[in-house]
Write an enzyme that holds these catalytic residues in place. Structure first.
Site, PDB file in Angstrom:
ATOM      1  CE1 TYR A  73     -12.308  20.569 -18.605  1.00 44.53           C
ATOM      2  CE2 TYR A  73     -10.131  21.537 -18.952  1.00 44.53           C
ATOM      3  CZ  TYR A  73     -11.351  21.117 -19.452  1.00 44.53           C
ATOM      4  OH  TYR A  73     -11.615  21.238 -20.799  1.00 44.53           O
TER       5      TYR A  73
ATOM      6  N   GLY B  43     -22.234  14.881 -26.415  1.00 43.68           N
ATOM      7  CA  GLY B  43     -22.345  16.305 -26.160  1.00 43.68           C
ATOM      8  C   GLY B  43     -22.710  17.074 -27.409  1.00 43.68           C
TER       9      GLY B  43
ATOM     10  CG  PHE C  40     -19.318  26.319 -27.208  1.00 43.79           C
ATOM     11  CD1 PHE C  40     -19.669  27.100 -28.291  1.00 43.79           C
ATOM     12  CD2 PHE C  40     -18.030  26.442 -26.682  1.00 43.79           C
ATOM     13  CE1 PHE C  40     -18.758  27.986 -28.863  1.00 43.79           C
ATOM     14  CE2 PHE C  40     -17.124  27.321 -27.238  1.00 43.79           C
ATOM     15  CZ  PHE C  40     -17.482  28.089 -28.329  1.00 43.79           C
TER      16      PHE C  40
ATOM     17  CB  SER D  39      -6.926  16.390 -24.580  1.00 40.50           C
ATOM     18  OG  SER D  39      -6.171  16.672 -23.430  1.00 40.50           O
TER      19      SER D  39
ATOM     20  CE  LYS E 179     -11.147  17.783 -21.093  1.00 39.34           C
ATOM     21  NZ  LYS E 179     -12.120  17.092 -21.963  1.00 39.34           N
TER      22      LYS E 179
END
Length: 323
Positions: free
Chosen positions: A154, A14, A18, A125, A158
């Site tokens: 979600y 990734g 961001f 996480s 995590k």
């Protein structure tokens, strides 16, 4: 400054996103040999334009083990940052999709890193692992005290990623760090309604002035926020100094109500849009902040960018990219 990273072969999944792009920036500045995994043609990734000549980029599908194996080949350290995320509405509407995507990514990357004898690994996480009724500021040990939010894909992705990390360290000789970021914001954040969180949406509405800023609840809910460059510094330090499979919080140290946050964004932007508190919508926890004393003790971590300064920088970045 530490020489730990100089010449190290580091993979950032990734890396064009961001948070990932800021971690890439930090690692490059420390002399690492960085490879960033991306989803699309590297020529179209503006977040990495300024470093594209100093890193390698690989188009990878992280839900495929073979792709993860190839990406991890020859790497010494892996920052696993890529994951499915989004707005509150997206998380409520697509819990099964999010759970599946994030678990595939985590399990594939842990397996690929282990098979390729990667030395260190970061599991990214989230503070969302904490139950809604946790004490505040919330310390790390609160995460697995209750099995609530059973429909929240979600949150469980995590929690299960952290569990997977512990299991992998038991069987394989890999050192794993676990970070729990809370309310991260800054330049390169997502400003679309599908992914955008509270600060990006406040900024978008303030700058474009075509919609009011809408706060769910009465606006009195208290939050803290951490600037993304501070997080990137913390994540890099965590992998260097504490790869112990022991979760560490990263969050801001300034508390602010959502109404005050909206008013601050309006003041900094010079906008005159209205702020509406919609009391028919759920407000969430009255107060949600994380205890960062563990990060302070272990890493010497403290946020260096104030909320007002960080918001100003984020506003300017949003304006420069065309709003």
């Amino acid at each position: 400054m530490s020489d730990h990273w100089r010449g190290k072969k580091v993979l950032v999944t990734g890396g064009s996103g961001f948070i990932g792009s800021h971690v890439v920036d930090r690692l490059v500045s420390l002399g690492a040999q960085v490879t960033a995994t991306v989803f699309q043609d590297p020529e179209n990734l503006s977040n990495l334009d300024h470093v594209k000549d100093r890193i390698r980029m690989r188009v990878v599908d992280l839900t495929r083990l073979d792709d993860c194996m190839e990406a991890c080949e020859g790497q010494e350290i892996v920052f696993s940052i890529a994951h499915a995320d989004g707005s509150v509405a997206f998380k409520k509407n697509r819990p099964a999709y999010i759970l599946r995507q994030n678990m595939l990514i985590t399990l594939n990357m842990l397996e690929a890193a282990s098979r390729n004898r990667v030395e260190r690994f970061l599991v990214t996480s989230s503070a969302e692992v904490y139950p809604h009724d946790s004490p505040v500021p919330t310390p790390e040990e609160e995460a697995f005290t209750k099995s609530d939010r059973l429909s929240d894909g979600y949150t469980w992705s995590k929690r299960m990623s952290e569990l997977a990390a512990r299991i992998w360290t038991h069987e394989h000789s890999i050192q794993i760090a676990i970070a729990r970021p809370n309310n991260i914001y800054g330049p390169r954040d997502y400003f679309d309604e599908g992914k955008g969180r509270v600060i990006p949406m406040f900024i978008k509405n303030a700058v474009e002035e075509d919609k009011p800023i809408v706060i769910w609840g009465n606006g009195d809910a208290i939050r803290s926020f951490l600037y993304v460059e501070d997080l990137a510094r913390g994540l890099v330090d965590l992998v260097e100094k504490y790869p112990e499979c022991d979760a560490v919080n990263f969050g801001g140290d300034e508390e602010i109500t959502l109404r005050e946050l909206a008013e601050l964004v309006l003041r900094l932007s010079g906008s005159r849009v209205k702020v509406i508190c919609d009391t028919t919508k759920p407000a969430g926890a009255p107060k949600r902040t994380t205890d960062i004393s563990k990060a302070q003790q272990i890493l010497g971590f403290r946020p260096s960018i104030s909320l007002e300064t960080g918001l100003s920088r984020t506003l300017e970045a949003y304006k420069k990219q065309g709003g």
